[in-house]
Design a protein around this motif. Structure first.
Motif, PDB file in Angstrom:
ATOM      1  N   LEU A  74       0.810  -1.222   0.000  1.00 18.03           N
ATOM      2  CA  LEU A  74       0.000   0.000   0.000  1.00 18.03           C
ATOM      3  C   LEU A  74       0.841   1.270   0.000  1.00 18.03           C
ATOM      4  N   ASN A  75       1.967   1.247   0.699  1.00 22.99           N
ATOM      5  CA  ASN A  75       2.788   2.459   0.775  1.00 22.99           C
ATOM      6  C   ASN A  75       3.901   2.491  -0.260  1.00 22.99           C
ATOM      7  N   ALA A  76       3.928   1.498  -1.167  1.00 20.04           N
ATOM      8  CA  ALA A  76       4.860   1.480  -2.295  1.00 20.04           C
ATOM      9  C   ALA A  76       6.326   1.575  -1.868  1.00 20.04           C
ATOM     10  N   ASP A  77       6.663   0.906  -0.749  1.00 24.52           N
ATOM     11  CA  ASP A  77       8.060   0.926  -0.304  1.00 24.52           C
ATOM     12  C   ASP A  77       8.809  -0.330  -0.727  1.00 24.52           C
ATOM     13  N   GLY A  78       8.179  -1.162  -1.542  1.00 29.43           N
ATOM     14  CA  GLY A  78       8.842  -2.361  -2.032  1.00 29.43           C
ATOM     15  C   GLY A  78       8.646  -3.592  -1.176  1.00 29.43           C
ATOM     16  N   GLU A  79       7.939  -3.472  -0.040  1.00 24.31           N
ATOM     17  CA  GLU A  79       7.704  -4.598   0.843  1.00 24.31           C
ATOM     18  C   GLU A  79       6.248  -4.626   1.292  1.00 24.31           C
ATOM     19  N   VAL A  80       5.733  -5.829   1.491  1.00 25.00           N
ATOM     20  CA  VAL A  80       4.406  -6.006   2.070  1.00 25.00           C
ATOM     21  C   VAL A  80       4.608  -6.474   3.500  1.00 25.00           C
ATOM     22  N   ASN A  81       4.303  -5.595   4.442  1.00 22.60           N
ATOM     23  CA  ASN A  81       4.602  -5.901   5.837  1.00 22.60           C
ATOM     24  C   ASN A  81       3.575  -5.260   6.770  1.00 22.60           C
ATOM     25  N   GLU A  82       3.970  -5.154   8.049  1.00 25.41           N
ATOM     26  CA  GLU A  82       3.057  -4.610   9.063  1.00 25.41           C
ATOM     27  C   GLU A  82       2.656  -3.175   8.781  1.00 25.41           C
ATOM     28  N   ALA A  83       3.512  -2.424   8.123  1.00 25.75           N
ATOM     29  CA  ALA A  83       3.175  -1.028   7.813  1.00 25.75           C
ATOM     30  C   ALA A  83       1.971  -0.959   6.885  1.00 25.75           C
ATOM     31  N   ASP A  84       1.901  -1.876   5.921  1.00 27.49           N
ATOM     32  CA  ASP A  84       0.760  -1.897   5.009  1.00 27.49           C
ATOM     33  C   ASP A  84      -0.510  -2.319   5.739  1.00 27.49           C
ATOM     34  N   LEU A  85      -0.383  -3.271   6.667  1.00 33.46           N
ATOM     35  CA  LEU A  85      -1.542  -3.696   7.449  1.00 33.46           C
ATOM     36  C   LEU A  85      -2.048  -2.545   8.309  1.00 33.46           C
ATOM     37  N   GLN A 105      -4.029  -0.200   6.162  1.00 31.80           N
ATOM     38  CA  GLN A 105      -5.346  -0.759   5.864  1.00 31.80           C
ATOM     39  C   GLN A 105      -6.297  -0.596   7.039  1.00 31.80           C
ATOM     40  N   GLU A 106      -5.827  -0.866   8.235  1.00 30.26           N
ATOM     41  CA  GLU A 106      -6.701  -0.856   9.403  1.00 30.26           C
ATOM     42  C   GLU A 106      -6.976   0.545   9.944  1.00 30.26           C
ATOM     43  N   ASP A 107      -6.006   1.458   9.812  1.00 26.73           N
ATOM     44  CA  ASP A 107      -6.129   2.750  10.492  1.00 26.73           C
ATOM     45  C   ASP A 107      -6.304   3.956   9.572  1.00 26.73           C
TER      46      ASP A 107
END
Length: 230
Positions: A172-183, A186-188
């Protein structure tokens, strides 16, 4: 994906009480950050779309999509699809996104029989009146615009917009990784932003977010542009 039921009268009433979906956010409602980050479609290739419409008798009919330039107002390209809405008849339009790495239900707009209230010129609809509605979909990000601008829906029985982001890039944040930051986004932070016209500024509005099914739902007071964003 299983097609959801329309919002219940209670749920829709509560949602409408929170904020007018297509107007400025209610006092105390969160506004979008200075830079609106719209979600991108998954994959490197622009997706294709399939649309269908459902008439008052429940018949499912194809709805052809046409290529469209500069949908997002930011140089992006996309597609448009149109259908007739009729006062006194329920109509529904559904758009799916297709592709090797991008697929799933994207959008549904349900227009109840009593939803049409006023034309853009201010004249009221009466039974049997119709109007041609066009939906413009951006091919690079989850952005959609509706026309004609100025069409007003019945406050007590509005059109309802559903938007799924199951086919969005999970980074979601286009930083090259799918991790807790993207979650966390999504939630907040994730929500629906609107703009009054193509090229206009974006503001976030209240909507019902079903995180498990990655779907937003909101009643429409009148037509604007919308984006799944944070």
């Amino acid at each position: 994906m299983r097609k959801p039921k329309l919002l219940t009268a209670l749920g829709l009433g509560m949602l409408m009480a929170c904020a007018e979906a297509t107007g400025p956010p209610a006092e105390g409602a969160a506004s979008a950050p200075p830079t609106m980050h719209a979600l991108r479609w998954r994959g490197d290739v622009a997706p294709s779309f399939r649309a269908e419409r459902r008439d008052a008798g429940g018949r499912v009919l194809p709805a052809p999509l046409s290529p469209l330039n500069a949908v997002s107002g930011n140089g992006g390209t996309g597609y448009s699809v149109s259908f007739w809405a009729v006062r006194g008849e329920a109509r529904t339009l559904r758009i799916d996104v297709m592709g090797a790495s991008v697929q799933g239900q994207f959008l549904e707009i349900a227009v109840p029989a009593a939803a049409l209230a006023y034309r853009p010129n201010g004249t009221p609809f009466v039974a049997g009146d119709s109007i041609f509605i066009t939906v413009q979909v951006d091919a690079s990000q989850l952005v959609v615009d509706f026309e004609p601008s100025g069409l007003v829906f019945n406050e007590g029985d509005p059109a309802v917009l559903y938007v799924w982001y199951t086919a969005a890039d999970e980074d979601l944040n286009a930083d090259g990784e799918v991790n807790e930051a993207d979650l966390a986004i999504q939630e907040d932070l994730l929500g629906i932003s609107y703009r009054g016209h193509v090229g206009g500024s974006w503001e976030q509005v209240s909507s019902d977010h079903a995180i498990a099914s990655k779907r937003f739902a909101l009643p429409l007071a009148h037509f604007s542009g919308y984006a799944v964003s944070y």
